[in-house]
Write a protein that holds these residues in place. Structure first.
Motif, PDB file in Angstrom:
ATOM      1  N   ALA A  12       8.416   7.827  -4.867  1.00 34.06           N
ATOM      2  CA  ALA A  12       7.823   6.759  -5.691  1.00 34.06           C
ATOM      3  C   ALA A  12       6.894   7.370  -6.756  1.00 34.06           C
ATOM      4  CB  ALA A  12       7.050   5.795  -4.804  1.00 34.06           C
ATOM      5  N   ARG A  17       2.455  11.080  -9.151  1.00 30.82           N
ATOM      6  CA  ARG A  17       1.421  11.442 -10.140  1.00 30.82           C
ATOM      7  C   ARG A  17       0.284  12.199  -9.474  1.00 30.82           C
ATOM      8  NH1 ARG A  17      -0.678   6.940 -14.168  1.00 30.82           N
ATOM      9  NH2 ARG A  17      -0.565   5.401 -12.478  1.00 30.82           N
ATOM     10  N   HIS A  41       4.910   0.708   4.164  1.00 28.26           N
ATOM     11  CA  HIS A  41       3.648   0.505   3.425  1.00 28.26           C
ATOM     12  C   HIS A  41       3.182  -0.950   3.456  1.00 28.26           C
ATOM     13  CE1 HIS A  41       6.902  -0.393   0.650  1.00 28.26           C
ATOM     14  NE2 HIS A  41       6.070  -1.143  -0.023  1.00 28.26           N
ATOM     15  N   ARG A  42       4.046  -1.845   3.884  1.00 28.28           N
ATOM     16  CA  ARG A  42       3.657  -3.262   3.884  1.00 28.28           C
ATOM     17  C   ARG A  42       2.871  -3.647   5.137  1.00 28.28           C
ATOM     18  NH1 ARG A  42       6.699  -6.583   0.025  1.00 28.28           N
ATOM     19  NH2 ARG A  42       6.892  -5.192  -1.761  1.00 28.28           N
ATOM     20  N   ARG A  54      -0.084  -0.870  -1.437  1.00 24.95           N
ATOM     21  CA  ARG A  54       0.605   0.037  -2.366  1.00 24.95           C
ATOM     22  C   ARG A  54       0.129   1.458  -2.139  1.00 24.95           C
ATOM     23  NH1 ARG A  54       3.236  -2.559  -7.449  1.00 24.95           N
ATOM     24  NH2 ARG A  54       3.645  -4.593  -6.577  1.00 24.95           N
ATOM     25  N   PRO A  56      -0.291   5.502  -3.930  1.00 28.90           N
ATOM     26  CA  PRO A  56      -0.941   6.277  -2.878  1.00 28.90           C
ATOM     27  C   PRO A  56      -2.267   5.673  -2.429  1.00 28.90           C
ATOM     28  CG  PRO A  56      -1.474   7.250  -4.995  1.00 28.90           C
ATOM     29  CD  PRO A  56      -0.547   6.084  -5.274  1.00 28.90           C
ATOM     30  N   SER A  69      -3.967   5.501  -8.496  1.00 27.42           N
ATOM     31  CA  SER A  69      -3.655   6.915  -8.741  1.00 27.42           C
ATOM     32  C   SER A  69      -4.671   7.604  -9.644  1.00 27.42           C
ATOM     33  CB  SER A  69      -2.274   7.024  -9.393  1.00 27.42           C
ATOM     34  OG  SER A  69      -1.336   6.375  -8.596  1.00 27.42           O
TER      35      SER A  69
HETATM   36  N1  LIG Z   1      -1.848   0.837  -9.857  1.00 25.90           N
HETATM   37  C1  LIG Z   1      -1.451   1.530  -8.660  1.00 25.90           C
HETATM   38  C2  LIG Z   1       0.015   1.212  -8.432  1.00 25.90           C
HETATM   39  C3  LIG Z   1       0.491   1.657  -7.074  1.00 25.90           C
HETATM   40  C4  LIG Z   1       1.932   1.242  -6.860  1.00 25.90           C
HETATM   41  O1  LIG Z   1       2.413   0.230  -7.417  1.00 25.90           O
HETATM   42  N2  LIG Z   1       2.620   2.005  -6.033  1.00 25.90           N
HETATM   43  C5  LIG Z   1       3.996   1.674  -5.704  1.00 25.90           C
HETATM   44  C6  LIG Z   1       4.782   2.961  -5.513  1.00 25.90           C
HETATM   45  S1  LIG Z   1       4.998   3.783  -7.066  1.00 25.90           S
HETATM   46  C7  LIG Z   1       4.020   0.915  -4.417  1.00 25.90           C
HETATM   47  O2  LIG Z   1       3.313   1.265  -3.497  1.00 25.90           O
HETATM   48  N3  LIG Z   1       4.844  -0.132  -4.324  1.00 25.90           N
HETATM   49  C8  LIG Z   1       4.992  -0.847  -3.119  1.00 25.90           C
HETATM   50  C9  LIG Z   1       5.484  -2.230  -3.282  1.00 25.90           C
HETATM   51  O3  LIG Z   1       5.692  -2.689  -4.406  1.00 25.90           O
HETATM   52  O4  LIG Z   1       5.702  -2.857  -2.249  1.00 25.90           O
HETATM   53  C10 LIG Z   1      -1.672   3.039  -8.808  1.00 25.90           C
HETATM   54  O5  LIG Z   1      -1.881   3.485  -9.948  1.00 25.90           O
HETATM   55  O6  LIG Z   1      -1.708   3.768  -7.821  1.00 25.90           O
END
Ligand SMILES: N[C@@H](CCC(=O)N[C@@H](CS)C(=O)NCC(=O)O)C(=O)O
Length: 206
Positions: A12, A17, A41-42, A54, A56, A69
């Motif tokens: 992901a 990043r 992760h949920r 979400r 990391p 991030s």
């Molecule tokens: N704004 C957050 C975004 C984090 C994010 O969206 N991570 C995605 C993976 S790239 C995630 O965990 N998605 C899980 C989901 O949508 O259920 C950051 O910059 O860390």
């Protein structure tokens, strides 16, 4: 002994990043791999630490949790300032902030939306999935790449002559274009040169 840990999401883009940033700094943080494909992760440890569920997620020695991030990267920048990845001096730091935000909002975000709202594998992740919204984001990402190409004709990296977090966001966004089914136009030679150089850095495989 330090018990800091980074809840990681494998392929992901946001977890990537942070891994690239840490590799550039030469910092090792124990990773806790989370199987996002199985929606780990949920619930469980991630949901307990981040109400947005979400990745990391960074947990410090004392149990303090940091999400987002760029916030996580900033924390490590303060702990270990060299190499500076958020710029140097008042102007340099502001320029990195400016380009980091521009690349995140105008490239990383539209590419994510194109992936999440169009790709069949994202149907249960992005509810409701609105394919039309995904599609309209593809030309937005391409428009920004045209702008970035003109900028990269003037300098080596996104924010100046030094590598920065803006380049990390750019590298991850461009690599993410593949699953989002958007192609970098080959005539954008400065973007192609920049992307190849970023990809060749050892950190790219972190
Ligand atoms: N704004 C957050 C975004 C984090 C994010 O969206 N991570 C995605 C993976 S790239 C995630 O965990 N998605 C899980 C989901 O949508 O259920 C950051 O910059 O860390």
């Amino acid at each position: 002994m330090s018990s800091m840990k980074l809840y990681d999401g494998g392929r992901a883009p946001n977890p990537r990043r942070v891994r690239i940033f840490l590799a550039e700094k030469g910092i090792t943080v124990p990773l806790v791999p989370i199987d996002m494909g199985a929606m780990e992760h949920r619930g469980g440890e991630v949901a307990e630490r981040n109400p947005l569920r979400r990745l990391p997620v960074l947990e410090l020695d004392d149990g303090t949790v940091l999400c987002e991030s760029v916030a996580i990267c900033r924390y490590f920048e303060e702990l270990q300032p060299e190499p500076a990845l958020f710029g140097r001096g008042a102007l340099g730091k502001a320029q990195v902030e400016m380009w980091q935000r521009r690349v995140e909002q105008n490239l990383f975000f539209p590419v994510s939306q194109a992936f999440r709202h169009v790709h069949p594998a994202m149907k249960e992740w992005e509810v409701p999935q609105v394919p039309e919204w995904g599609e309209v984001n593809k030309p937005k990402a391409l428009d920004f790449l045209v702008l970035l190409d003109a900028e990269l004709a003037l300098r080596e990296f996104a924010a100046g002559d030094e590598f920065s977090i803006a380049d990390i966001t750019g590298l991850v966004a461009i690599d993410f274009m593949k699953p989002a089914r958007i192609t970098v136009p080959p005539e954008l030679t400065n973007v192609v040169r920049w992307h190849s150089a970023l990809k060749a850095r050892p950190s790219a495989s972190a």
